[in-house]
Design an enzyme around this catalytic site. Structure first.
Site, short mmCIF file in Angstrom:
data_model
loop_
_atom_site.label_atom_id
_atom_site.label_comp_id
_atom_site.label_asym_id
_atom_site.label_seq_id
_atom_site.Cartn_x
_atom_site.Cartn_y
_atom_site.Cartn_z
N HIS A 63 0.83 -1.22 0.00
CA HIS A 63 0.00 0.00 0.00
C HIS A 63 0.86 1.26 0.00
O HIS A 63 0.44 2.31 0.53
CB HIS A 63 -0.95 0.04 1.21
CG HIS A 63 -1.77 -1.20 1.36
ND1 HIS A 63 -3.01 -1.35 0.81
CD2 HIS A 63 -1.49 -2.37 2.00
CE1 HIS A 63 -3.49 -2.55 1.10
NE2 HIS A 63 -2.58 -3.19 1.82
N SER B 295 15.64 20.56 -17.99
CA SER B 295 14.48 21.40 -18.24
C SER B 295 14.94 22.63 -19.01
O SER B 295 16.04 23.14 -18.80
CB SER B 295 13.85 21.82 -16.91
OG SER B 295 13.15 23.04 -17.06
N LYS C 124 17.11 21.22 -12.93
CA LYS C 124 16.34 19.99 -13.10
C LYS C 124 17.11 18.85 -13.75
O LYS C 124 17.88 19.05 -14.68
CB LYS C 124 15.10 20.26 -13.95
CG LYS C 124 14.08 21.11 -13.25
CD LYS C 124 13.26 20.32 -12.26
CE LYS C 124 12.09 19.68 -12.98
NZ LYS C 124 11.28 18.89 -12.06
N GLU D 33 9.70 7.87 -17.42
CA GLU D 33 8.35 8.38 -17.73
C GLU D 33 7.88 7.89 -19.09
O GLU D 33 6.70 7.52 -19.26
CB GLU D 33 8.34 9.91 -17.69
CG GLU D 33 8.52 10.44 -16.27
CD GLU D 33 8.87 11.93 -16.23
OE1 GLU D 33 8.50 12.66 -17.17
OE2 GLU D 33 9.53 12.34 -15.27
#
Ligand code: ARG
Length: 475
Positions: free
Chosen positions: A155, A276, A282, A289
């Site tokens: 969980h 970025s 970044k 992803e």
């Protein structure tokens, strides 16, 4: 000359040709079409339907075309409808009208099913090969972290401590199942449609068993109507590719999570990260992803083909032309994602100290207290309750489980002697996990050993199949 037209007085309207045309995507079937044409030519020759000199000329032209297609010297043009018509154009350019002899006893219906099967076998083997590389990377990374404790989650909450290698090694199991699925798929796909003609077989003395063998198939189709309309092999391949994509996406999700500042476990190498355009600080896990995102289109491709097949009348219907782009796209996608994820896995390092520090948090050793009581013959329900009370007391006092006093332990359960502290260590909890497949050191070492053996077995099966296939293609 077009592949059809004798009974027509008008050429197709531009819109018809535009919608019909598939050569811009099915051109990649060309090598398989040429190879299956050689197999078909062989039966036309041996049955005496084609005279030797004609067969010789066609064979020479087909072999030349094979080289020219590979080098790009021959390719499709705007007026070609599909790969079959483009290649027949190439053939007749070389040998004249006798090039059309090859169409005897064969329809584009059995031809396209055969070509697509050959394409699918070739590329599913390539996918399998690429999966074995990811497997090797996962196994190496799992071994590297075989002694690094970390919290295990259920969980998404701290559950019980594990070694981090165990967390990585779980992925080896899902991809091993994918490899088994591909092997299984190969066995079922191993049936040649060639010789089924348009739908009813052929009245010419062809030998489908011989063409099947020539093309490396185990047998020829038992029902010619099924042969030209069966796309189970496409749907199944798309399911396997979707599941591979889902497995890759779950790796992607983990890597994204572990690379967050909050976790700070994973350090993804620069070469597998992106920056970025506005925020100079970044470093984003874009490969992870994309692995996650691409699963969507893979599932979409599977859905598209299943929806196209649903309720489709049997034998050939033009709807079936819609089988190719989804298959091509899923294969291309998986072959694009696998090496990127493999590289990402290979080059990611994990923060052992952070994972170790996090391992006992969230009272993840509470199960050890319950198990300690079970060893003292306390029924588990009672043991569970007592361990829960320990947690509640700790939460109230803002302390950890091993900081409870002897008196506090005793007050919760008479069998909770000071000895219980011995099991309240992360290392002790991990070491106690000795069952098959467990996270303890011996079980984990066994797991890695058998996964490694299994991987070499599967790699050998795949390499043998690839060798067999490329020999067939080159014959
Ligand atoms: N381009 C077609 C396909 O991909 C080839 C088969 C066409 N057959 C036919 N009878 N129209 O399915």
């Amino acid at each position: 000359m077009a592949l059809w037209g004798g009974r027509f007085t008008q050429a197709p309207a531009d819109a018809v040709f535009a919608l019909s045309r598939s050569v811009h995507f099915d051109w990649r079937l060309a090598p398989y079409d040429l190879r299956s044409s050689l197999a078909h030519l062989k039966v036309l020759r041996t049955s005496g339907l084609l005279q030797e000199d004609v067969a010789d000329q066609i064979e020479k032209a087909l072999r030349e075309l094979t080289t020219e297609v590979a080098s790009g010297k021959f390719s499709a043009i705007d007026t070609d409808e599909d790969v079959h018509s483009a290649l027949e154009r190439g053939l007749t350019q070389k040998v004249g009208a006798i090039g059309g002899s090859l169409r005897a006893g064969r329809s584009r219906n059995d031809q396209v099913a055969t070509d697509l099967k050959l394409f699918a076998i070739d590329h599913m083997l390539e996918v399998a090969n690429s999966i074995t590389k990811l497997q090797a990377a996962l196994l190496a990374k799992a071994s590297e972290y075989s002694d690094a404790p970390a919290p295990g989650f259920t969980h998404m909450q701290h559950a019980q401590p594990i070694v981090f290698g165990h967390e990585i090694a779980k992925h080896v199991q899902s991809f091993a199942r994918d490899l088994e699925r591909i092997q299984d798929w190969l066995a079922r796909t191993n049936v040649s449609p060639l010789g089924s003609g348009a739908l009813s077989g052929s009245g010419l003395s062809l030998d489908p068993a011989a063409t099947a063998q020539d093309l490396g198939f185990g047998s020829s189709s038992a029902n010619s109507i099924d042969a030209v309309s069966d796309r189970d092999f496409v749907a199944e391949a798309l399911f396997i590719l979707s599941l591979v994509g889902v497995h890759l996406s779950r790796i992607g999700e983990e890597w994204c999570l572990w690379a967050t500042t909050e976790f700070g476990w994973a350090k993804i190498a620069d070469e597998y990260s992106t920056g970025s355009s506005i925020m100079p600080q970044k470093k984003n896990p874009d490969m992870a992803e994309l692995a996650r995102g691409k699963a969507g289109r893979l599932i979409g491709n599977l859905t598209a083909v299943l929806a196209m097949l649903k309720g489709l009348p049997f034998a050939y219907n033009r709807d079936l032309q819609e089988d190719k782009e989804p298959l091509f796209d899923s294969i291309d996608t998986v072959l694009l994602v696998l090496p990127a994820v493999t590289g990402m896995v290979e080059t990611t390092s994990f923060d052992r100290a952070k994972m170790l520090a996090a391992a006992p948090l969230g009272f993840s050793l509470a199960t050890e207290i319950a198990d300690f009581l079970v060893r003292a013959h306390v029924p588990f329900s009672e043991a569970h309750e007592a361990a829960g009370k320990c947690v509640a007391l700790c939460e109230k006092d803002g302390i950890e489980l091993d900081q409870l006093s002897d008196q506090q332990f005793k007050s919760i359960h008479s069998s909770l002697t000071p000895e219980v502290r011995k099991v309240l260590t992360v290392q002790g909890a991990i070491a106690s996990r000795t069952t098959v497949g467990a996270t303890g050191p011996t079980a984990f070492a066994d797991q890695i050993k058998s996964a490694t053996t299994n991987l070499s077995r599967l790699s050998k099966v795949i390499a043998d199949e690839q060798k067999r296939f490329s020999e067939m293609m080159g014959a």
